[in-house]
Design a protein around this motif. Structure first.
Motif, PDB file in Angstrom:
ATOM      1  N   ALA A  98       0.741  -1.281  -0.023  1.00 37.11           N
ATOM      2  CA  ALA A  98       0.048   0.006  -0.154  1.00 37.11           C
ATOM      3  C   ALA A  98       0.766   1.270  -0.070  1.00 37.11           C
ATOM      4  CB  ALA A  98      -1.084  -0.058   1.150  1.00 37.11           C
ATOM      5  N   MET A  99       1.909   1.333   0.964  1.00 35.56           N
ATOM      6  CA  MET A  99       2.703   2.335   0.894  1.00 35.56           C
ATOM      7  C   MET A  99       3.376   2.588  -0.359  1.00 35.56           C
ATOM      8  SD  MET A  99       5.377   3.569   3.906  1.00 35.56           S
ATOM      9  CE  MET A  99       6.402   1.997   3.590  1.00 35.56           C
ATOM     10  N   ALA A 100       4.112   1.550  -0.782  1.00 36.38           N
ATOM     11  CA  ALA A 100       4.780   1.642  -2.428  1.00 36.38           C
ATOM     12  C   ALA A 100       3.936   2.276  -3.395  1.00 36.38           C
ATOM     13  CB  ALA A 100       5.505   0.490  -2.502  1.00 36.38           C
ATOM     14  N   LEU A 126      -4.318  -1.873  -2.529  1.00 35.88           N
ATOM     15  CA  LEU A 126      -4.440  -0.824  -3.698  1.00 35.88           C
ATOM     16  C   LEU A 126      -5.451   0.198  -3.096  1.00 35.88           C
ATOM     17  CD1 LEU A 126      -4.432  -3.036  -6.788  1.00 35.88           C
ATOM     18  CD2 LEU A 126      -2.799  -1.715  -6.233  1.00 35.88           C
ATOM     19  N   LEU A 127      -6.434  -0.183  -2.580  1.00 37.65           N
ATOM     20  CA  LEU A 127      -7.452   0.695  -2.012  1.00 37.65           C
ATOM     21  C   LEU A 127      -6.962   1.536  -0.828  1.00 37.65           C
ATOM     22  CD1 LEU A 127     -10.861  -1.314  -2.106  1.00 37.65           C
ATOM     23  CD2 LEU A 127     -10.329   0.608  -3.495  1.00 37.65           C
ATOM     24  N   MET A 128      -6.028   1.023  -0.029  1.00 39.35           N
ATOM     25  CA  MET A 128      -5.406   1.727   1.132  1.00 39.35           C
ATOM     26  C   MET A 128      -4.714   2.950   0.398  1.00 39.35           C
ATOM     27  SD  MET A 128      -4.457  -1.445   3.539  1.00 39.35           S
ATOM     28  CE  MET A 128      -3.381  -0.603   4.537  1.00 39.35           C
ATOM     29  N   ALA A 129      -3.828   2.529  -0.544  1.00 37.28           N
ATOM     30  CA  ALA A 129      -2.917   3.560  -1.521  1.00 37.28           C
ATOM     31  C   ALA A 129      -3.852   4.583  -1.917  1.00 37.28           C
ATOM     32  CB  ALA A 129      -2.230   2.784  -2.551  1.00 37.28           C
ATOM     33  N   ALA A 130      -4.910   4.096  -2.823  1.00 39.21           N
ATOM     34  CA  ALA A 130      -5.549   5.193  -3.288  1.00 39.21           C
ATOM     35  C   ALA A 130      -6.287   6.029  -2.531  1.00 39.21           C
ATOM     36  CB  ALA A 130      -6.911   4.240  -4.341  1.00 39.21           C
ATOM     37  N   ALA A 137      -9.897   6.952  -8.714  1.00 41.18           N
ATOM     38  CA  ALA A 137      -9.664   5.348  -8.768  1.00 41.18           C
ATOM     39  C   ALA A 137     -10.770   4.626  -8.792  1.00 41.18           C
ATOM     40  CB  ALA A 137      -8.768   5.375  -7.245  1.00 41.18           C
ATOM     41  N   VAL A 138     -10.615   3.578  -9.467  1.00 45.71           N
ATOM     42  CA  VAL A 138     -11.434   2.361  -9.718  1.00 45.71           C
ATOM     43  C   VAL A 138     -11.083   1.241  -9.720  1.00 45.71           C
ATOM     44  CG1 VAL A 138     -11.514   2.587 -12.216  1.00 45.71           C
ATOM     45  CG2 VAL A 138     -13.439   1.681 -11.088  1.00 45.71           C
ATOM     46  N   VAL A 139     -11.358   0.014  -9.163  1.00 41.88           N
ATOM     47  CA  VAL A 139     -10.976  -1.280  -8.936  1.00 41.88           C
ATOM     48  C   VAL A 139     -11.412  -2.312 -10.288  1.00 41.88           C
ATOM     49  CG1 VAL A 139     -10.877  -3.280  -7.463  1.00 41.88           C
ATOM     50  CG2 VAL A 139     -10.559  -1.211  -6.496  1.00 41.88           C
ATOM     51  N   ILE A 140     -10.552  -2.964 -10.784  1.00 40.18           N
ATOM     52  CA  ILE A 140     -10.957  -4.361 -11.429  1.00 40.18           C
ATOM     53  C   ILE A 140     -10.897  -5.450 -10.600  1.00 40.18           C
ATOM     54  CG2 ILE A 140     -10.835  -5.483 -13.754  1.00 40.18           C
ATOM     55  CD1 ILE A 140     -10.391  -2.975 -15.062  1.00 40.18           C
ATOM     56  N   PRO A 141     -11.418  -6.228 -10.447  1.00 38.02           N
ATOM     57  CA  PRO A 141     -11.161  -7.399  -9.665  1.00 38.02           C
ATOM     58  C   PRO A 141     -10.931  -8.566 -10.571  1.00 38.02           C
ATOM     59  CG  PRO A 141     -13.647  -7.162  -9.488  1.00 38.02           C
ATOM     60  CD  PRO A 141     -12.994  -6.128 -10.331  1.00 38.02           C
TER      61      PRO A 141
END
Length: 571
Positions: A98-100, A126-130, A137-141
């Motif tokens: 998340a940090m990277a 990824l959500l933590m980062a965004a 931001a939008v996710v594709i699982p």
């Protein structure tokens, strides 16, 4: 319309803008820098994360959608964590990933990001980062694998590994037979096909509003995943133009909706630590008690392994998450938005159940009360969790003698000892497995049962641990005990033979030892000797700064958001 963030790098005629454009002119035309939105595709594809190995193909569909909508797509490989391979546990690196990712999104000239996540820790990280960088931001699982079969019987990825391996230990299946099923378990690309953590986090991310509604659960091998990926590429350009960021979409109501979804589908307990961590990045007030208050009376509507019979491919054909949420619409926050800009509930008007064997109607649930129960008591002052839907009903109220294991290694060394002093009523306790103790909070709470009891026909026992368990696992397992033993929690004081009292209905977890006696006890020296004591690197930083499971096991200095602005310019 406000100037795009990427213009801070590319606009103008000075030396810095020249350098930024020139070094990107390796196929990009001049008009790529005329104010078009630049979209990062945060890609967790890796051959060492086999569940995510198809993401390069997904990324190509995203690129086409971005181009079609007038944006510039840019592949951005980010840290990828394969649950089945990395040691000691992928959870140790969730916060690092998340940090990277956060730092790379902030440091680069991007206006929005498409997050490609599949295997357990990738969507949460990824959500933590965004959330922390707060750009659109939008996710594709990545989707579950297709159902594999062995000798005509469907195999639940993960769940049947636990089941079949116990049958081998019980003497009911030969090792050779067990190994024959290996090549049948994983039929296609994609993550686990049970309602394990990967499937759970896809479902939860859609209920949060971070995925195009209706996409979660689409099998990885289904061509509709690529179609939706193309559409997601188009959507992220729209999100940038309308400045639709995580902070403008996600609310406390979004998280409560996710908890309702988690309960209704019988999702993984791992969602607790992930949702708490994501909420912490957004500054949203969410506690583990919200999982009990909001989710405990939600009916279980999905009959999927590990709590039920079917698998994710069946869930998808039966109507998927939207069909489930339509049944509990009255429990949802109607104002909670999605990445499309519309409320989640707007997508529930036409969400029929196509197979009531897989997805039950509200009036005939699989179980009337599901969700996650949060327990407190003198053994868990800051809480512990249990998933009643995956437990044995007869054990939800139980009193038994403790059999204590001081480490994972201690447990493995003694669990098959025929002289182990346990019976079916014993309570197995494993400590030293929390975020600090192991480190990383591994998925070991669902301990294997003692061989001698398996041979007697025992298939479940009360188990208590400060670690986690796989979302594909099952059993009467109390986990996330806080404070953990390595943080001076009472679990460090338990001795073999102590009476343990579990009362799920009363939300209690106690050790029946007088407080005066507990006050005189000192932590087990054997357990303390096994706690993590890293000397350098990420593990040292992690152990020094990680919070407890009750706070999402994030690093204390990562809680909150730093926004999208870079503190200093280069050149």
């Amino acid at each position: 319309m406000a100037e795009h963030r990427s213009s801070q790098w590319y606009a103008g005629n000075d030396r810095n803008a020249y350098i930024h454009r020139a070094w990107m002119r390796r196929g990009l035309p001049g008009h790529a820098f005329d104010g078009r939105p630049h979209i990062a595709i945060a890609n967790t594809a890796s051959d060492l994360t086999p569940c995510n190995s198809h993401f390069n193909e997904v990324a190509e569909s995203v690129k086409q959608g971005v181009y079609e909508a007038g944006g510039i797509p840019l592949n951005l490989p980010v840290v990828s964590l394969g649950e089945t391979l990395v040691r000691p546990t992928a959870m140790l690196w969730r916060n690092m990933a998340a940090m990277a990712t956060e730092e790379m999104l902030r440091a680069n000239p991007v206006d929005g990001v498409v997050l490609l996540g599949g295997c357990d820790k990738t969507i949460p990280s990824l959500l933590m980062a965004a959330a922390s960088v707060d750009i659109p931001a939008v996710v594709i699982p990545g989707g579950p694998m297709l159902t594999g079969t062995f000798r005509g019987v469907a195999l639940g990825c993960g769940t049947d590994v636990w089941r079949l391996s116990e049958e081998v230990r019980a003497g009911n299946m030969s090792e050779a037979e067990f190994l024959k099923s290996e090549s049948s378990m994983i039929r296609s690309r994609g993550h686990c096909n049970t309602m394990g953590t990967a499937s759970t986090m896809a479902v939860v991310a859609e209920a949060l509003g971070t995925i195009i509604p209706g996409l979660a659960g689409t099998p990885a091998a289904d061509s509709r995943l690529l179609e939706a990926s193309h559409e997601t590429g188009r959507l992220i350009v729209e999100m940038v133009e309308q400045d639709r960021r995580p902070s403008t979409i996600l609310s406390r109501g979004s998280f409560l909706n996710a908890i309702v979804a988690l309960a209704a589908v019988g999702g993984s307990t791992n969602a607790v630590v992930h949702l708490l961590a994501i909420a912490g990045r957004l500054g949203i007030d969410l506690t583990q008690d919200d999982f009990d208050r909001t989710g405990s009376d939600v009916p279980l509507l999905v009959d999927l392994q590990p709590a039920g019979r079917w698998l994710m491919e069946d869930f998808f054909r039966a109507g998927g998450l939207l069909a489930v949420l339509a049944q509990v619409r009255d429990l949802l926050d109607p104002a909670a938005l999605t990445v499309t800009g519309k409320p989640l509930v707007d997508y529930l008007d036409d969400a029929p159940i196509w197979d009531p064997e897989v997805i039950s109607r509200r009036e005939a649930p699989v179980q009337p009360h599901a969700g996650i129960a949060v327990l407190y008591g003198n053994l868990a002052p800051e809480g512990a969790v249990i998933k009643p839907a995956a437990a044995s009903e007869r054990l939800l109220q139980h009193r038994g003698r403790a059999m204590v294991f001081d480490s994972i290694e201690d447990m493995h060394a003694r669990i098959d000892d025929p002289d182990l002093d346990v019976d079916a009523d014993s309570v197995l306790i494993l400590r030293g497995c929390g975020p600090k103790g192991y480190p990383g909070m591994p998925e070991v709470a669902n301990m294997p049962l003692p061989t001698k009891l398996l041979q007697q026909g025992v298939r479940d026992m009360v188990r208590i641990c400060d670690g986690r368990m796989s979302g594909t696992a099952y059993g009467t397992v109390v986990l996330h005990v806080s404070p953990e033993a390595a943080a001076d929690g009472p679990l460090a004081l338990v001795r073999t033979g102590d009476m343990i009292v579990l009362d799920v209905a009363g939300r209690r977890l106690d050790i029946d030892v007088p407080a005066e006696e507990l006050a005189t006890r000192r932590p087990s020296e054997i357990a303390a000797a096994a706690y993590a004591n890293p000397k350098r690197g990420w593990e040292k930083l992690y152990v020094q700064t990680v919070q407890g499971a009750n706070n999402g096991a994030d690093l204390d200095f990562l809680v909150g958001s730093s926004g999208d602005q870079v503190s200093r310019e280069s050149h």
